[in-house]
Design a protein around this motif. Structure first.
Motif, mmCIF file in Angstrom:
data_model
loop_
_atom_site.group_PDB
_atom_site.id
_atom_site.type_symbol
_atom_site.label_atom_id
_atom_site.label_comp_id
_atom_site.label_asym_id
_atom_site.label_seq_id
_atom_site.Cartn_x
_atom_site.Cartn_y
_atom_site.Cartn_z
ATOM 1 N N ALA A 133 0.851 -1.209 0.000
ATOM 2 C CA ALA A 133 0.000 0.000 0.000
ATOM 3 C C ALA A 133 0.879 1.248 0.000
ATOM 4 O O ALA A 133 0.595 2.241 -0.698
ATOM 5 C CB ALA A 133 -0.909 -0.009 1.223
ATOM 6 N N LEU A 134 1.968 1.182 0.766
ATOM 7 C CA LEU A 134 2.897 2.327 0.808
ATOM 8 C C LEU A 134 3.530 2.541 -0.563
ATOM 9 O O LEU A 134 3.611 3.672 -1.069
ATOM 10 C CB LEU A 134 3.980 2.058 1.863
ATOM 11 N N LEU A 135 3.946 1.433 -1.186
ATOM 12 C CA LEU A 135 4.562 1.515 -2.511
ATOM 13 C C LEU A 135 3.594 2.171 -3.499
ATOM 14 O O LEU A 135 3.977 3.081 -4.254
ATOM 15 C CB LEU A 135 4.953 0.108 -2.985
ATOM 16 N N ALA A 136 2.329 1.753 -3.458
ATOM 17 C CA ALA A 136 1.346 2.321 -4.398
ATOM 18 C C ALA A 136 1.172 3.818 -4.148
ATOM 19 O O ALA A 136 1.127 4.623 -5.100
ATOM 20 C CB ALA A 136 0.008 1.590 -4.242
ATOM 21 N N SER A 137 1.118 4.231 -2.887
ATOM 22 C CA SER A 137 0.913 5.665 -2.590
ATOM 23 C C SER A 137 2.134 6.485 -3.027
ATOM 24 O O SER A 137 1.995 7.576 -3.588
ATOM 25 C CB SER A 137 0.695 5.895 -1.102
ATOM 26 N N ILE A 138 3.343 5.940 -2.760
ATOM 27 C CA ILE A 138 4.551 6.697 -3.136
ATOM 28 C C ILE A 138 4.666 6.763 -4.656
ATOM 29 O O ILE A 138 5.021 7.794 -5.235
ATOM 30 C CB ILE A 138 5.802 6.070 -2.478
ATOM 31 N N ARG A 139 4.301 5.681 -5.308
ATOM 32 C CA ARG A 139 4.319 5.674 -6.777
ATOM 33 C C ARG A 139 3.400 6.763 -7.332
ATOM 34 O O ARG A 139 3.770 7.501 -8.247
ATOM 35 C CB ARG A 139 3.798 4.334 -7.258
ATOM 36 N N LEU A 163 9.167 11.458 1.416
ATOM 37 C CA LEU A 163 10.125 12.091 2.336
ATOM 38 C C LEU A 163 9.978 11.526 3.745
ATOM 39 O O LEU A 163 10.969 11.236 4.425
ATOM 40 C CB LEU A 163 9.901 13.613 2.382
ATOM 41 N N SER A 164 8.728 11.363 4.166
ATOM 42 C CA SER A 164 8.495 10.853 5.525
ATOM 43 C C SER A 164 9.022 9.420 5.653
ATOM 44 O O SER A 164 9.656 9.068 6.653
ATOM 45 C CB SER A 164 6.992 10.922 5.836
ATOM 46 N N PRO A 169 5.660 4.714 8.304
ATOM 47 C CA PRO A 169 6.060 5.600 7.209
ATOM 48 C C PRO A 169 5.493 7.014 7.331
ATOM 49 O O PRO A 169 6.086 7.969 6.835
ATOM 50 C CB PRO A 169 5.506 4.917 5.952
ATOM 51 N N GLU A 170 4.363 7.153 8.023
ATOM 52 C CA GLU A 170 3.716 8.472 8.129
ATOM 53 C C GLU A 170 4.277 9.303 9.279
ATOM 54 O O GLU A 170 3.868 10.458 9.463
ATOM 55 C CB GLU A 170 2.194 8.321 8.361
ATOM 56 N N ARG A 171 5.197 8.768 10.052
ATOM 57 C CA ARG A 171 5.632 9.442 11.283
ATOM 58 C C ARG A 171 6.092 10.882 11.037
ATOM 59 O O ARG A 171 5.839 11.781 11.826
ATOM 60 C CB ARG A 171 6.761 8.646 11.935
ATOM 61 N N PHE A 172 6.795 11.104 9.917
ATOM 62 C CA PHE A 172 7.378 12.429 9.696
ATOM 63 C C PHE A 172 6.558 13.296 8.733
ATOM 64 O O PHE A 172 7.063 14.281 8.209
ATOM 65 C CB PHE A 172 8.832 12.291 9.208
ATOM 66 N N LEU A 173 5.301 12.927 8.502
ATOM 67 C CA LEU A 173 4.449 13.790 7.674
ATOM 68 C C LEU A 173 4.255 15.124 8.396
ATOM 69 O O LEU A 173 4.166 15.147 9.637
ATOM 70 C CB LEU A 173 3.085 13.132 7.444
ATOM 71 N N PRO A 174 4.165 16.226 7.645
ATOM 72 C CA PRO A 174 4.009 17.537 8.307
ATOM 73 C C PRO A 174 2.833 17.555 9.276
ATOM 74 O O PRO A 174 2.929 18.118 10.367
ATOM 75 C CB PRO A 174 3.778 18.502 7.133
ATOM 76 N N GLU A 175 1.722 16.899 8.907
ATOM 77 C CA GLU A 175 0.543 16.963 9.787
ATOM 78 C C GLU A 175 0.726 16.173 11.093
ATOM 79 O O GLU A 175 -0.088 16.301 12.007
ATOM 80 C CB GLU A 175 -0.736 16.514 9.061
ATOM 81 N N PHE A 191 15.671 19.496 2.124
ATOM 82 C CA PHE A 191 14.678 18.804 2.933
ATOM 83 C C PHE A 191 15.215 18.866 4.372
ATOM 84 O O PHE A 191 16.255 18.295 4.675
ATOM 85 C CB PHE A 191 14.535 17.359 2.445
ATOM 86 N N ARG A 192 14.491 19.573 5.232
ATOM 87 C CA ARG A 192 15.008 19.850 6.566
ATOM 88 C C ARG A 192 14.637 18.721 7.530
ATOM 89 O O ARG A 192 13.459 18.469 7.753
ATOM 90 C CB ARG A 192 14.446 21.183 7.068
ATOM 91 N N MET A 193 15.670 18.072 8.053
ATOM 92 C CA MET A 193 15.422 16.978 8.993
ATOM 93 C C MET A 193 16.034 17.257 10.353
ATOM 94 O O MET A 193 15.506 16.846 11.364
ATOM 95 C CB MET A 193 16.015 15.670 8.444
#
Ligand code: HEM
Length: 526
Positions: free
Chosen positions: A310-316, A350-351, A409-415, A516-518
């Motif tokens: 599912a992650l692969l499909a979303s990133i694609r 990025l996340s 994978p969503e841990r670093f999403l801006p939201e 990309f600021r980390m």
């Protein structure tokens, strides 16, 4: 025996035993608390041997102490688990300095001459002002890798990455079988060293690249430095091969057509009168910094993105939406992936990349205490080493929550900013004076590989039973900041449906690339 005499004898023996151990440990009660150990010293040695980079996490889990003392034979360590204390240590870069360690190790690891050791040690504590190899090198590294100064390095690196992927993509309907880690190692060694060392790059010769990796695998016995000619024979021979190639490179002025980074570093070495033989030897340390972490970081990012369909499909979908398609007059289709556009429009990519770096970051930046200093009420003694293990911070549920051990994978999403700890808790690129100056370049490289992979190719593990089961990483080399897999993962590669024969693929990054600021330093005063 009179019970009072018995009591006095026992308590005397206990006190003497306690004082003897204290003496052996040379422990002062004003120092940070001692890490618990069943058998003094031996328990730590066994723990470090068995649990490697996880040992300090175990100790932290048992004590919860923000800083603790680990006495080892001949060397006292203070291990720091609190991101606030780590930042405070990094700010006090004279009292807690990296330079004496770097200079000492560069002679042990690189095998430079006594004459050069004296030059490297000159003003290493900075008492005599801001000059000397140690101080000037940090400045050269910063200037040579500033985002505004790496356009050429980016361009050369992306060209190499693109052409390697052109070669990897099989014709429609066919499958190519590769070992993923080995493929990345060959591709990224070539792309990174070509970008840094220019057209006369010594690693253009595959046997020199192989010698570098042979040396990297054998660094530990060189560091331990007990009968190295016996226990580190192969690694030392490989090191000699690399330094001969660099001697030829510098004496043929290869650096003149290389990146600004290489030219600035060479300038520091020659201004400080290091002999060229030793500049060539010491360069193996430069190659460690530029190579050793990008490859496993790219491997794990690709691995975790592909392990979750599912992650692969979303990133694609994110990447697809960023690709520009143009048809030339002759009908040729050009598909362009711009890294700047990816950074602006692919939050999940990025996340996932940053979460990968959190998940597999295991380095331990080190400092030497150069004068007795109080930190958070504890006395840190001159000559001791401070270790700041990334793994301890990255696996602390008090900072990251109960899902700290999961790959999210969503841990670093801006939201999700409010539900994760502050930026200083992300430690994969270190911080302070030795904050990784190559992080922007490495990020561009890894994002390029992952984006092109997902846009052009399908990939699945050959071993269906194991599938995307993560390899262990117990044998990660001594110079690693990122876990290296103990086994390679063999994969079958196919061209993605809809990707047509004859399409031209371009990967580019615009000048003045937005970073990309980390890490906390990238956020300035925000
Ligand atoms: C994902 C890849 C990378 C990771 C995780 C990484 C991580 C780190 C870390 C943690 C440090 C600090 C070590 C310490 O304080 O002991 C460091 C230093 C350094 N890195 Fe990286 N690095 C990466 C890629 C690169 C690349 C591609 C380059 C060069 C193009 C580079 C160049 C350097 C240099 C020169 C230093 C030493 C800085 C100094 O002493 O002032 N790194 N890196």
């Amino acid at each position: 025996m009179d019970p009072r005499l018995w009591l006095a004898t026992v308590s005397g023996a206990v006190t003497l035993g306690y004082l003897a151990i204290r003496k052996l440990l040379d422990y002062d009660p004003r120092e940070p608390p001692l890490a618990p150990q069943r058998i003094p010293i031996i328990s730590h040695i066994i723990g470090l041997y068995k649990r490697t980079y996880n040992y300090y996490s175990d100790v932290y889990a048992a004590t919860g102490a923000p800083i603790f003392t680990v006495p080892l034979p001949g060397q006292k360590m203070y291990v720091v688990s609190s991101p606030d204390l780590i930042q405070s240590i990094q700010r006090q870069h004279r009292a807690f300095s990296i330079d004496p360690i770097l200079m000492k190790f560069s002679s042990i690891i690189a095998g430079s001459s006594k004459e050069s050791d004296a030059i490297l040690q000159h003003n290493v504590y900075g008492d005599d002002g801001d000059h000397g190899v140690a101080h000037e090198s940090h400045i050269a590294l910063r200037d040579g890798t500033k985002p505004s100064n790496i356009d050429e390095m980016n361009r050369d690196m992306l060209r190499e990455v693109s052409s390697s992927l052109d070669l990897l993509e099989p014709p429609i309907g066919q499958t190519k079988r590769i070992k993923l880690y080995s493929w990345l190692r060959t591709t990224l060694t070539s792309a990174t060293t070509r970008a840094v060392y220019g057209p006369m790059n010594p690693y253009n010769d595959q046997s020199i690249a192989d010698a570098f990796w042979e040396f990297e695998q054998g660094i530990m016995p060189i560091i331990i430095n007990i009968l190295p000619t016996l226990f580190a024979r192969k690694a030392i021979a490989a090191r000699a091969k690399v330094s001969q190639a660099f001697y030829k490179y510098y004496t043929s002025n290869g650096q003149e057509s290389a990146s600004l980074l290489t030219r600035l570093r060479y300038g520091v070495a020659t201004r400080n009168k290091l002999p060229v033989e030793d500049i060539a030897k010491i360069e193996i340390g430069g190659t460690i910094a530029i190579m050793v972490n990008t490859i496993p970081a790219a491997f794990w990012t690709l691995f975790y993105v592909h392990a979750n369909p599912a992650l692969l499909a979303s990133i694609r979908a994110e990447v697809e939406a960023c690709i520009e398609t143009a048809r030339g007059e002759d009908g040729t289709v050009t598909r362009t992936i711009n890294i700047v556009t990816l950074k602006a429009n692919c939050p999940l990519l990025l996340s996932s990349y940053q979460e990968t770096l959190r998940y597999v970051g295991m380095g331990t930046p080190v400092r030497e205490v150069t004068q007795d200093t109080y930190l958070d009420g504890y006395l840190l003694k001159k000559g001791a080493l401070i270790q700041m293990p990334t793994r301890v911070v990255h696996s602390d549920p008090k900072l990251w929550g109960e899902n700290v051990n999961d790959f999210v994978p969503e841990r670093f999403l801006p939201e999700n900013k409010s539900s994760r700890p502050k930026e200083s808790c992300f430690r994969t690129f270190g911080g302070g004076k030795t904050l990784c100056p190559g992080r922007h370049f490495a990020t561009n490289e890894i994002l390029a590989v992952v984006a092109v992979f997902v846009a052009r190719l399908e990939m699945e593990p050959v071993d269906k039973e194991k599938g995307w089961e993560a390899p262990t990483s117990w044998n990660t080399g001594a110079a690693g900041q990122i876990m290296a897999p103990d086994r390679d993962v063999e994969v079958d590669i196919k061209r993605r449906e809809g990707v047509e024969e004859g399409w031209r693929w371009v990967v580019r990054v615009d000048k003045g690339d937005k970073v990309f600021r980390m890490v906390t330093e990238d956020f300035g005063d925000e």
